[in-house]
Design an enzyme around this catalytic site. Structure first.
Site, PDB file in Angstrom:
ATOM      1  CE  LYS A  99      26.475  36.427  24.949  1.00 23.18           C
ATOM      2  NZ  LYS A  99      27.787  36.233  25.600  1.00 23.18           N
TER       3      LYS A  99
HETATM    4  C1  LIG Z   1      28.993  36.634  25.077  1.00 20.80           C
HETATM    5  C2  LIG Z   1      30.110  36.934  26.006  1.00 20.80           C
HETATM    6  C3  LIG Z   1      31.209  37.756  25.623  1.00 20.80           C
HETATM    7  C4  LIG Z   1      31.361  38.321  24.230  1.00 20.80           C
HETATM    8  O1  LIG Z   1      30.384  39.276  23.910  1.00 20.80           O
HETATM    9  P1  LIG Z   1      30.133  39.719  22.392  1.00 20.80           P
HETATM   10  O2  LIG Z   1      28.972  40.622  22.438  1.00 20.80           O
HETATM   11  O3  LIG Z   1      29.874  38.442  21.630  1.00 20.80           O
HETATM   12  O4  LIG Z   1      31.378  40.380  21.915  1.00 20.80           O
HETATM   13  C5  LIG Z   1      32.166  38.034  26.583  1.00 20.80           C
HETATM   14  N1  LIG Z   1      32.086  37.521  27.834  1.00 20.80           N
HETATM   15  C6  LIG Z   1      31.061  36.744  28.219  1.00 20.80           C
HETATM   16  C7  LIG Z   1      31.044  36.211  29.608  1.00 20.80           C
HETATM   17  C8  LIG Z   1      30.038  36.418  27.329  1.00 20.80           C
HETATM   18  O5  LIG Z   1      29.012  35.616  27.724  1.00 20.80           O
END
Ligand SMILES: *Cc1c(COP(=O)(O)O)cnc(C)c1O
Length: 482
Positions: free
Chosen positions: A127
């Protein structure tokens, strides 16, 4: 699905301005800056570009460093008004905070199976890739307009810390992140509450994550409060986040450079894997996008049976994927329904009223030409972590393991190379890693520090008025500089 609807879409070339429309059929068009600050469209839809700029050919000339490639790949989406040198300054500042010189290194874990490590950012999840850029874009646009925003958001884990790290110390932004008291992990809480900048506010709500989300929604629905505080959101439906995430698909493909590849993506809100789709629609050749879910498998269901019905959320060892309604899936549906917003409005209404809808077989088949949906349960997730550790010596986090297991189940060597996205550092989920492998991952230094620092947060009840008073008293909007 190599370009099933291209008849309806004028494909533009580099350098032209891209406008954005809502997925729910309103014909209002807006520019990039407005999608950045608005988030959700007024009709409740999500913004998508009116045209897909063609930038795929560029992958052959991507030569690094990552920050430069990122600015080049994002520029066609970013309107005429953020120029390439500003954009490059923003991506440079964003990726300078990453702890690996390749930013997103590739590591081979099996014959033709690669891991793309997306966890070298300040808060150790993928993220950071989008939110670090988002923080820079917000600051640039707000400075230009002489404006200030109050960001409010709810988090069950990784988004909150990444948003806080991206906004800390920015003069035109105050940020309030709600988390459910006692219901996020120690590591996740400390990554948020140990940040001591004056524009960062953590609030623990006596309730669940759903309660936090309801409070945030209520604040956005209160038009007077919303305008007074210039509320803004950084949740995963923000188009700028999608664009920033397309970059690592192009960059990874250019590094391997041997024919169309596949990606396996651990999925919750469909933001990350949708970014892969956008990379494909803008010219990146892909074989398959593997949509890997945990037991909360609504996306695996819709991609195999067409049924999109949301059930109760099950708590798993992959909390960032414990989602039953995947907001960004609406953007893919928009294309599957030939960009007919009325059709999308109807289905979203059915989701709200009846709890779901069913996608017709021919549209599911169109999606299946590119996407494979696979659900992985907890036992398989743990055994995959153990297997990868036994075979390569690498510790992987449980979210990553869901993607790796899905790739191994659905993909064979003859299908060509596959890249699994490693979405979190194993040290973010040390208990699960230890349970699977008997080894406790070592924390990078900055995380180790956060784990012993003082914490600062306030505890509030599930009381909208009290929360609004709390935020009003602390945001610096309207010249109340502290
Ligand atoms: C947010 C997240 C996901 C999922 O990502 P999306 O964009 O919501 O599909 C997967 N793994 C981790 C570690 C995350 O923080």
């Amino acid at each position: 699905m190599s370009h099933p609807q291209s008849g309806n879409i004028n494909e533009k070339t580099l350098g032209n301005t891209v406008n954005y429309v809502s997925t729910r059929g309103s014909d209002q068009k807006i520019g990039f800056q407005d999608t950045l600050l608005t988030g959700l469209a007024p009709d409740g839809g999500l913004y998508v570009p009116t045209d897909w700029p063609q930038i795929g050919q560029q992958s052959h000339t991507l030569a690094g460093p990552y920050e430069k490639d990122a600015a080049a790949l994002m520029s066609p989406f970013v309107d005429g008004d953020i120029d390439i040198s500003t954009l490059t300054a923003i991506t440079r500042a964003a990726y300078a905070k990453f702890g690996h010189e390749d930013v997103a290194p590739l590591v081979e874990i099996g014959d033709g199976h690669w891991l793309l490590e997306l966890f070298h950012g300040p808060t150790l999840s993928f993220k950071d890739f989008a939110l670090q850029v988002l923080g820079g874009l917000f600051e640039h646009v707000l400075k230009q307009k002489g404006e200030h925003v109050t960001i409010v958001g709810a988090t069950s884990g990784d988004t909150g810390s990444a948003a806080i790290a991206a906004c800390r110390g920015r003069p035109n932004i105050d940020i309030f992140i709600l988390h459910p008291l006692g219901r996020v992990s120690d590591v996740q809480r400390r990554q948020m509450t140990s940040v001591m900048a004056e524009n960062i506010h953590n609030v623990a709500i006596e309730g669940t994550f759903d309660d936090c989300q309801k409070l945030v929604k209520a604040m956005f629905s209160d038009e007077i409060f919303r305008n007074e505080l210039a509320l803004a959101a950084v949740n995963s439906i923000n188009w700028a986040r999608v664009v920033a995430q397309t970059v690592y698909y192009h960059v990874a493909a250019s590094r391997l450079a041997n024919g169309p590849l596949s990606f396996a993506v651990p999925t919750g809100n469909f933001g990350d894997v949708y970014a892969g789709y956008v990379a494909h629609r803008t010219g990146l050749p892909l074989n398959r996008l593997i949509v890997a879910t945990n037991q909360n498998d609504i996306l695996a269901q819709v991609l195999t049976t067409g049924r999109y019905w949301s059930g109760r959320v099950t708590s798993t060892i992959t909390p960032s994927m414990d989602i039953q309604v995947a907001s960004n899936f609406e953007r893919l549906l928009f294309d599957l329904y030939d960009r007919n917003g009325i059709q999308i409005s109807r289905r979203m209404e059915a989701l709200r009223v009846k709890g779901g809808f069913t996608v017709e077989p021919e549209r599911v088949e169109a999606a299946q030409r590119l996407f494979t949906g696979v659900a992985i349960d907890e036992a398989l997730t743990l055994s995959e972590m153990e297997r990868v550790h036994a075979e390569t010596g690498l510790l992987i986090d449980p979210h990553t393991a869901v993607g790796v297991a899905a790739a191994r189940m659905s993909h064979s060597h003859d299908d060509g190379p596959v890249i699994s996205l490693a979405t979190a550092h194993p040290a973010k989920f040390p208990d699960s890693v230890e349970r699977a492998t008997g080894r406790r991952p070592k924390s990078p230094d900055h995380l180790a520090e956060a784990l012993i620092c003082d914490e600062r947060y306030d505890v509030l009840g599930r009381d909208l008025n009290a929360l609004q008073a709390y935020i009003r008293a602390r945001t610096r909007i309207g010249g109340k500089e502290p």
